[in-house]
Scaffold this active site. Structure first.
Site: not given
Length: 264
Positions: A151, A155
């Site tokens: 990601h 995140k």
């Protein structure tokens, strides 16, 4: 002619909330009657779209009757949505993650009163991946399983909620749990046969990638899903809300939506 479903978006000023509003603006299946955000947000009182018919961002739940709520907020926002939906019998679709055990228990209890989908990922592609992984994990119970997720660098939670959900689905298919066979912390030495591990990548602007690697002696099976556009999660949540309204109370998932499409 079927009337549009009356819908509210909770967490409407967040990243996912804005994507939802953009998609819903031209979706004739819905009438957005509520765009909720947290108290003190600068957008309070502004219109969700640049036309007079659009709802204003608000901190209080609308007085008009709703058919469904889509929630991408935070733990406090989800708790508020649970209160509202259970009190008024409104279907709830929630993608809020990072909740504690107490709030998770409330979600489970709410499913006895309303139709509800709470998921970490609303990609229909991930729902298919989950279904395939469940079958593969059951067919290859002695193979090691490593779930690799990637990601963007902003995140904070790791492994991702989606990766953990994939691991839980695979463990259940093998008749076990992540608590028993999962490996989420630092790993040293040998792996137990059939264990389920996780690897995390963070960098750049990666929307979301998940690969399940089933690893045997001399061979490997990989199942991968890559998201390149964040709108896929919003599209899945919208499809879920449209399908969920009218279902009896209970806890549902995207696989139930897929099954309904296959049966239909």
């Amino acid at each position: 002619m079927t009337r549009p479903l009356r819908l509210a978006v909770n967490g409407a000023t967040g990243r996912m909330g804005r994507v939802l509003l953009d998609l819903l603006h031209d979706d004739a299946r819905f009438e957005v009657t509520g765009a909720l955000t947290g108290p003190g947000m600068l957008q309070l009182g502004e219109r969700a779209w640049h036309d007079r018919a659009s709802p204003c961002f608000q901190a209080e739940w609308p007085q008009d009757r709703l058919d469904a709520v889509i929630d991408f907020s935070g733990p406090a926002g989800l708790a508020s949505a649970l209160d509202y939906c259970t009190a008024h019998g409104v279907a709830l679709v929630s993608g809020t993650t990072g909740i504690d055990a107490a709030l998770k228990a409330r979600v489970e209890q709410a499913a006895a009163r309303i139709p509800l989908i709470h998921a970490s990922n609303f990609s229909l592609g991930v729902a298919v991946l989950t279904r395939l992984l469940r079958q593969a994990a059951a067919a290859l119970p002695q193979w090691d399983l490593e779930i690799v997720e990637a990601h963007h660098h902003r995140k904070t939670d790791a492994p991702s909620g989606t990766a953990l959900s994939l691991g839980e689905a695979a463990a259940a298919a093998r008749g076990t749990t992540l608590a028993q066979d999962g490996v989420t912390g630092p790993r040293e030495g040998m792996r137990r046969v059939g264990s389920i591990g996780f690897a995390v990548v963070r960098g750049g602007d990666i929307v979301g990638e998940h690969t399940a690697m089933l690893i045997g002696a001399g061979e490997r099976v990989e199942l991968t899903h890559r998201a390149t556009d964040r709108s896929i999660f919003a599209r899945g949540a919208i499809e879920a809300a449209h399908w969920l309204h009218g279902q009896p109370p209970g806890a549902y998932d995207l696989e139930a939506l897929l099954a309904a499409r296959l049966d239909g």
